[in-house]
Design a protein around this motif. Structure first.
Motif, mmCIF file in Angstrom:
data_model
loop_
_atom_site.group_PDB
_atom_site.id
_atom_site.type_symbol
_atom_site.label_atom_id
_atom_site.label_comp_id
_atom_site.label_asym_id
_atom_site.label_seq_id
_atom_site.Cartn_x
_atom_site.Cartn_y
_atom_site.Cartn_z
ATOM 1 N N SER A 90 -11.341 47.298 54.912
ATOM 2 C CA SER A 90 -11.512 45.937 54.413
ATOM 3 C C SER A 90 -12.843 45.412 54.921
ATOM 4 N N THR A 91 -13.662 44.914 54.009
ATOM 5 C CA THR A 91 -14.995 44.420 54.335
ATOM 6 C C THR A 91 -15.136 42.990 53.840
ATOM 7 N N SER A 92 -15.619 42.109 54.705
ATOM 8 C CA SER A 92 -15.818 40.712 54.311
ATOM 9 C C SER A 92 -17.200 40.548 53.704
ATOM 10 N N LEU A 93 -17.247 40.008 52.494
ATOM 11 C CA LEU A 93 -18.502 39.715 51.809
ATOM 12 C C LEU A 93 -18.934 38.279 52.082
ATOM 13 N N VAL A 94 -17.964 37.403 52.293
ATOM 14 C CA VAL A 94 -18.178 36.041 52.803
ATOM 15 C C VAL A 94 -17.239 35.887 53.983
ATOM 16 N N ASP A 95 -17.780 35.531 55.166
ATOM 17 C CA ASP A 95 -16.956 35.556 56.382
ATOM 18 C C ASP A 95 -16.966 34.237 57.146
ATOM 19 N N ASP A 96 -16.867 33.133 56.432
ATOM 20 C CA ASP A 96 -16.786 31.831 57.092
ATOM 21 C C ASP A 96 -15.327 31.518 57.418
ATOM 22 N N TYR A 97 -14.756 32.288 58.351
ATOM 23 C CA TYR A 97 -13.346 32.109 58.690
ATOM 24 C C TYR A 97 -13.049 32.739 60.036
ATOM 25 N N ASN A 98 -11.956 32.297 60.636
ATOM 26 C CA ASN A 98 -11.430 32.882 61.865
ATOM 27 C C ASN A 98 -10.487 34.003 61.459
ATOM 28 N N ASP A 99 -10.828 35.247 61.846
ATOM 29 C CA ASP A 99 -10.028 36.381 61.396
ATOM 30 C C ASP A 99 -8.837 36.682 62.298
ATOM 31 N N ALA A 100 -8.556 35.809 63.281
ATOM 32 C CA ALA A 100 -7.406 35.920 64.199
ATOM 33 C C ALA A 100 -7.579 37.027 65.230
ATOM 34 N N THR A 101 -8.784 37.618 65.320
ATOM 35 C CA THR A 101 -9.033 38.626 66.353
ATOM 36 C C THR A 101 -10.165 38.208 67.284
ATOM 37 N N GLY A 102 -10.659 36.967 67.135
ATOM 38 C CA GLY A 102 -11.722 36.484 67.985
ATOM 39 C C GLY A 102 -13.025 36.206 67.266
ATOM 40 N N GLU A 103 -13.111 36.625 66.007
ATOM 41 C CA GLU A 103 -14.305 36.360 65.215
ATOM 42 C C GLU A 103 -14.115 35.089 64.387
ATOM 43 N N GLY A 104 -15.146 34.222 64.390
ATOM 44 C CA GLY A 104 -15.103 33.024 63.553
ATOM 45 C C GLY A 104 -14.439 31.835 64.208
ATOM 46 N N ALA A 105 -14.556 31.711 65.509
ATOM 47 C CA ALA A 105 -13.977 30.563 66.205
ATOM 48 C C ALA A 105 -14.538 29.270 65.636
ATOM 49 N N GLY A 106 -13.672 28.266 65.505
ATOM 50 C CA GLY A 106 -14.070 26.981 64.959
ATOM 51 C C GLY A 106 -13.675 26.796 63.509
ATOM 52 N N TYR A 107 -13.346 27.911 62.838
ATOM 53 C CA TYR A 107 -12.870 27.866 61.459
ATOM 54 C C TYR A 107 -11.346 27.994 61.414
ATOM 55 N N SER A 108 -10.761 27.613 60.304
ATOM 56 C CA SER A 108 -9.341 27.880 60.087
ATOM 57 C C SER A 108 -9.123 29.384 59.959
ATOM 58 N N VAL A 109 -7.893 29.812 60.211
ATOM 59 C CA VAL A 109 -7.574 31.238 60.235
ATOM 60 C C VAL A 109 -7.332 31.781 58.831
ATOM 61 N N ILE A 110 -7.960 32.911 58.549
ATOM 62 C CA ILE A 110 -7.627 33.779 57.424
ATOM 63 C C ILE A 110 -7.491 35.169 58.033
ATOM 64 N N ALA A 111 -6.286 35.673 58.107
ATOM 65 C CA ALA A 111 -6.001 36.871 58.910
ATOM 66 C C ALA A 111 -6.344 38.158 58.168
ATOM 67 N N ASP A 112 -7.628 38.306 57.838
ATOM 68 C CA ASP A 112 -8.117 39.512 57.179
ATOM 69 C C ASP A 112 -9.368 40.021 57.896
ATOM 70 N N PRO A 113 -9.215 40.628 59.074
ATOM 71 C CA PRO A 113 -10.382 41.131 59.808
ATOM 72 C C PRO A 113 -10.992 42.344 59.123
ATOM 73 N N ASP A 114 -12.296 42.537 59.335
ATOM 74 C CA ASP A 114 -12.941 43.775 58.905
ATOM 75 C C ASP A 114 -12.301 44.939 59.648
ATOM 76 N N HIS A 115 -12.013 46.014 58.938
ATOM 77 C CA HIS A 115 -11.427 47.160 59.612
ATOM 78 C C HIS A 115 -11.565 48.416 58.766
ATOM 79 N N THR A 116 -11.570 49.543 59.430
ATOM 80 C CA THR A 116 -11.446 50.855 58.802
ATOM 81 C C THR A 116 -10.449 51.630 59.639
ATOM 82 N N GLU A 117 -9.381 52.123 59.017
ATOM 83 C CA GLU A 117 -8.341 52.758 59.805
ATOM 84 C C GLU A 117 -7.553 53.774 59.000
ATOM 85 N N LEU A 118 -6.840 54.599 59.729
ATOM 86 C CA LEU A 118 -5.881 55.514 59.134
ATOM 87 C C LEU A 118 -4.618 54.718 58.858
ATOM 88 N N ASP A 119 -4.394 54.381 57.601
ATOM 89 C CA ASP A 119 -3.275 53.515 57.239
ATOM 90 C C ASP A 119 -1.959 54.283 57.258
#
Length: 405
Positions: A90-119
């Motif tokens: 998952s890649t953010s093309l616009v990232d003006d949000y708090n992803d609930a992992t510590g990125e984007g403090a000060g914004y409301s939460v949208i729980a979709d962090p950038d990640h690459t993983e073995l699903d």
């Protein structure tokens, strides 16, 4: 202890993955096995989604444009065995949000962090009435209220687990799962090592299906929560004057051994179709233990329940009552739905009683066999709950385009 258990889990998963990936070269001499591996199914799923969050508080409004890509390869079957590997990004093309992992403090939460993983990475087995899976996998049970994949988020929930299923007869099925790790929706930031046991037994009758379950959850860390839930569910359908009527009822009892608290769960729902309009009405109670503990469902697909604005992902200590009505149907080749919720506490106090209300609206349409698009909106009204600054009014909007290959 946590690191040791995590290493064991990762090592076991690595063995499963290595076995899957190395199988073609290791067994190329066996033509049937080689064919099962090389003639498997390759699929891909892409989801481009815009999400906006506007809350009546000091946080900045959030905007996210994310692209989630999922690629899956599933082998054919050889002597009852098959395997699958699935990668997710998952890649953010616009990232003006708090992803609930510590990125984007000060914004409301949208729980979709950038990640690459073995699903997913698992070996499966099927022989007669017995099925099994070992490895990282998606697990859902019944209506996802207690065990689900949280598929709405870009990083869905999976489990490192052993699952077994046995069809006793045409009517009765037994399912069991042991979970060693909960791979949650926040990339790997908030994954939980576990020692969970899930037992689900269902029996079909002419009037519906009755299901009994025992979900014994234990976080594998010092002081980790131990939550045991026993319950029964009944769901079915009938026809009254040529109209299909659906119904369900469910009750569960939960003991949180860590907190030394207990609470009950109760839900009823009925639905029918009136002039091609689907109507449902329901009541759900996540009970409270004297206002100090609310019934918890940590493995659930939470977005599916108690409003799409996600205001009650964690049950308040006072518990939660949700009365809801939904209407929906077909329009212009797609489907629409409107849902209204009214929330209240189970054990109310002078400060917390009315927990607000919500209106949810969605329209989705399959453009062709490959593409599907949709728009969805949720408006939560905190009502007098807002007086205590526990909850605030919140509006959320989603627009998405999904492709499956």
């Amino acid at each position: 202890m946590k690191a040791k258990n995590m290493n064991k889990t990762n090592f076991a998963l690595s063995l499963v993955t290595a076995a899957i990936l190395s199988a073609p070269s290791a067994f190329a001499a066996d033509s049937d096995l080689a064919s099962a591996i090389t003639d498997g199914t390759l699929s891909a799923n892409l989801n481009l989604r815009y999400e906006a969050v506007d809350q009546d508080n000091a946080l900045k409004n959030a905007d996210a444009l994310t692209l989630r890509t999922r690629i899956n390869y599933t082998t054919g079957m050889f002597k009852g065995f098959s395997a699958a590997v699935e990668l997710e990004n998952s890649t953010s093309l616009v990232d003006d949000y708090n992803d609930a992992t510590g990125e984007g403090a000060g914004y409301s939460v949208i729980a979709d962090p950038d990640h690459t993983e073995l699903d997913q990475a698992y070996i499966a087995y099927k022989e007669g009435k017995l099925t099994g899976k070992l490895g990282r996998q998606v697990i859902t049970m019944d209506n996802h209220r207690f065990v689900g994949h949280v598929g709405w988020r870009q990083d869905r929930q999976t489990f490192d687990a052993l699952t077994l299923g046995y069809q006793l007869n045409e009517a009765t099925k037994v399912s069991y799962a042991y979970l060693a790790k909960r791979n949650r929706i926040f990339s790997d930031e908030k994954d939980v090592d576990a020692k969970d046991h899930l037992l689900n037994i269902s029996h079909k009758t002419k009037a519906g299906t009755i299901t009994g379950y025992a979900y014994l959850l234990e976080e594998d860390k010092t002081g980790g929560a131990e939550i045991n839930t026993l319950g029964v569910r009944y769901a079915g359908a009938t026809t009254i004057k040529e109209n299909k009527v659906t119904y369900s009822a469910e009750f569960a009892r939960q003991d949180n051994d860590t907190a030394d608290k207990s609470a009950n769960y109760f839900a009823v729902e009925a639905g029918t179709s009136i002039k091609k309009i689907n109507v449902k009405v329901g009541y759900e109670l996540l009970g409270s233990d004297d206002g100090e503990y609310g019934f918890a469902t940590p493995l659930a697909t939470l977005h599916k329940f108690n409003g799409w604005a996600d205001q009650f992902l964690g049950t308040p200590a006072q518990g939660l009552q949700d009365i809801y009505v939904s209407v929906g149907g077909k329009l212009a080749g797609g489907s629409w739905k409107i849902v209204a919720h009214d929330f209240a506490a189970d054990d109310s106090t002078n400060a917390i009683d009315d927990l607000g209300s919500e209106i949810d609206v969605v329209y989705a349409k399959a453009i062709n066999k490959t593409f599907k698009a949709g728009i969805k909106y949720a408006a939560y009204n905190a009502s007098d709950y807002n007086d205590d600054l526990v909850k605030v009014d919140a509006d959320k909007l989603w627009v998405w385009l999904e492709a499956k290959f």
